[in-house]
Design a protein around this motif. Structure first.
Motif, PDB file in Angstrom:
ATOM      1  N   ASP A 282       0.922   3.731   2.293  1.00  0.00           N
ATOM      2  CA  ASP A 282       1.034   4.421   3.572  1.00  0.00           C
ATOM      3  C   ASP A 282       2.484   4.685   3.968  1.00  0.00           C
ATOM      4  OD1 ASP A 282      -1.698   4.473   3.831  1.00  0.00           O
ATOM      5  OD2 ASP A 282      -1.798   2.660   5.074  1.00  0.00           O
TER       6      ASP A 282
ATOM      7  N   ARG B   8      -4.829  10.219  -5.960  1.00  0.00           N
ATOM      8  CA  ARG B   8      -5.753  10.782  -4.968  1.00  0.00           C
ATOM      9  C   ARG B   8      -4.999  11.382  -3.792  1.00  0.00           C
ATOM     10  NH1 ARG B   8     -10.634   6.359  -4.192  1.00  0.00           N
ATOM     11  NH2 ARG B   8     -11.701   6.695  -6.190  1.00  0.00           N
ATOM     12  N   ARG B   9      -3.904  10.724  -3.393  1.00  0.00           N
ATOM     13  CA  ARG B   9      -3.103  11.207  -2.271  1.00  0.00           C
ATOM     14  C   ARG B   9      -2.191  12.374  -2.669  1.00  0.00           C
ATOM     15  NH1 ARG B   9      -1.536   6.640   1.776  1.00  0.00           N
ATOM     16  NH2 ARG B   9      -3.058   4.986   1.370  1.00  0.00           N
ATOM     17  N   ASP B  10      -2.132  12.660  -3.952  1.00  0.00           N
ATOM     18  CA  ASP B  10      -1.240  13.686  -4.480  1.00  0.00           C
ATOM     19  C   ASP B  10       0.225  13.345  -4.226  1.00  0.00           C
ATOM     20  OD1 ASP B  10      -1.134  15.982  -6.059  1.00  0.00           O
ATOM     21  OD2 ASP B  10      -0.823  17.292  -4.330  1.00  0.00           O
ATOM     22  N   LEU B  11       0.532  12.040  -4.252  1.00  0.00           N
ATOM     23  CA  LEU B  11       1.920  11.606  -4.148  1.00  0.00           C
ATOM     24  C   LEU B  11       2.655  11.919  -5.455  1.00  0.00           C
ATOM     25  CD1 LEU B  11       1.791   8.039  -2.552  1.00  0.00           C
ATOM     26  CD2 LEU B  11       2.509  10.163  -1.461  1.00  0.00           C
TER      27      LEU B  11
ATOM     28  N   ASP C 179      -4.869   5.457  -6.316  1.00  0.00           N
ATOM     29  CA  ASP C 179      -4.651   5.859  -4.924  1.00  0.00           C
ATOM     30  C   ASP C 179      -3.521   6.878  -4.821  1.00  0.00           C
ATOM     31  OD1 ASP C 179      -4.969   5.883  -2.152  1.00  0.00           O
ATOM     32  OD2 ASP C 179      -3.714   4.118  -1.851  1.00  0.00           O
ATOM     33  N   ALA C 180      -2.454   6.671  -5.581  1.00  0.00           N
ATOM     34  CA  ALA C 180      -1.328   7.604  -5.546  1.00  0.00           C
ATOM     35  C   ALA C 180      -1.747   8.993  -6.012  1.00  0.00           C
ATOM     36  CB  ALA C 180      -0.181   7.079  -6.404  1.00  0.00           C
TER      37      ALA C 180
ATOM     38  N   ASP D 255       0.868  -1.169   0.000  1.00  0.00           N
ATOM     39  CA  ASP D 255       0.000   0.000   0.000  1.00  0.00           C
ATOM     40  C   ASP D 255       0.907   1.221   0.000  1.00  0.00           C
ATOM     41  OD1 ASP D 255       0.690   0.810   2.712  1.00  0.00           O
ATOM     42  OD2 ASP D 255      -0.610  -0.800   3.397  1.00  0.00           O
TER      43      ASP D 255
END
Length: 289
Positions: free
Chosen positions: A104, A138-141, A135-136, A102
């Motif tokens: 995190d 969305r997290r703005d990674l 997911d990346a 994941d």
């Protein structure tokens, strides 16, 4: 510094795009972790490592060791040395499984490419990896994608919007010019496997190039102009478009990379030094925000 996750297929990834990125990011202080489908050690596309099998006699045992065309098309001496070092890296030899990772505990996601259909299709078509990419974003990674890695990003559909994570962004990827040139060469020199350089080929009735990386990525974007290629007025345009010149630690002139906020993209192994340095800068910048 940051921790970068690099998902890989079980086999046939491009050795330059992975090994050079790994070495540059490590040198600049970042940790690089890997993930594979079954948590087993991945292997690169051997043709891109050795060049064997890219000459007309490449299917003949013994003669395949005589490498001429393959010497030009394979990874260069720096990338081959980096790949040899990568094979000894404890992070590379003990990858996580795709299903176990994941975001995190990571600070960025790097999506490398490769073109050989046998290994790359499961990677490009993985719903698990596509979900990880969503997911990346969305997290703005920070996310970096090169060559066919951009295709993985383009196929990653955010269920909240029903659109690719690249919709509304500017990107580059393996261009049809580069892909078709390599394909034309291999159709002659590797005549027993004429589509080696095409991960996906057109179905009957589809126009030539429809399943090329550039074309599929462009279909995922908001507008065709969001796919970015070399500006012919750039003083380094000839180098960047040659398909022969590759960048290095000391020479960025042949490279072409595109940044859009937290997302960085590049076309092919010839961009990889600048690509990895640019991603390292993004990670360092994100750490100070």
């Amino acid at each position: 510094m940051g921790t970068v996750l690099v998902p890989l297929p079980a086999c046939d990834f491009d050795p330059t795009e992975v090994a050079v990125s790994w070495r540059v990011l490590r040198r600049l202080g970042h940790r690089v972790r890997f993930a594979t489908p079954g948590a087993t050690v991945a292997t690169a596309d051997d043709l891109m490592v050795t060049g064997r099998g890219l000459d007309p006699w490449g299917a003949i045992p013994g003669l395949d060791r005589v490498v001429l065309v393959g010497r030009v098309l394979r990874a260069n001496v720096v990338a081959r040395a980096d790949y040899a070092a990568l094979l000894e890296d404890p992070e590379f030899t003990a990858p996580s499984g795709w299903d176990a990772v994941d975001l995190d505990t990571v600070d960025g996601l790097l999506l490398p490419g490769g073109h050989r259909a046998r290994g790359m299709r499961p990677y490009l078509e993985s719903e698990r990896l596509q979900g990880l990419v969503v997911d990346a974003f969305r997290r703005d990674l920070p996310v970096a994608a090169i060559c066919h890695g951009v295709l993985l990003a383009a196929r990653s559909i955010d269920p909240r919007t029903g659109r690719s994570v690249l919709y509304g962004r500017r990107t580059t990827a393996l261009t049809w010019s580069l892909e078709s040139r390599a394909w034309r060469v291999a159709r002659v020199t590797r005549f027993w496997d004429r589509d080696y350089y095409r991960t996906y080929v057109e179905a009957p009735g589809e126009p030539r190039g429809y399943m090329g990386v550039q074309q599929e990525v462009t279909r995922a974007l908001r507008q065709s102009g969001d796919f970015v290629d070399v500006d012919p007025d750039n003083p380094n345009a000839a180098l960047q478009s040659s398909g022969r010149a590759r960048d290095s630690d000391d020479d960025a002139r042949p490279a072409f990379v595109v940044r859009d906020a937290n997302y960085l993209s590049a076309r092919w192994p010839g961009d990889v030094h600048s690509f990895a340095r640019g991603f390292a800068e993004m990670l360092a910048g994100a750490a100070t925000e």
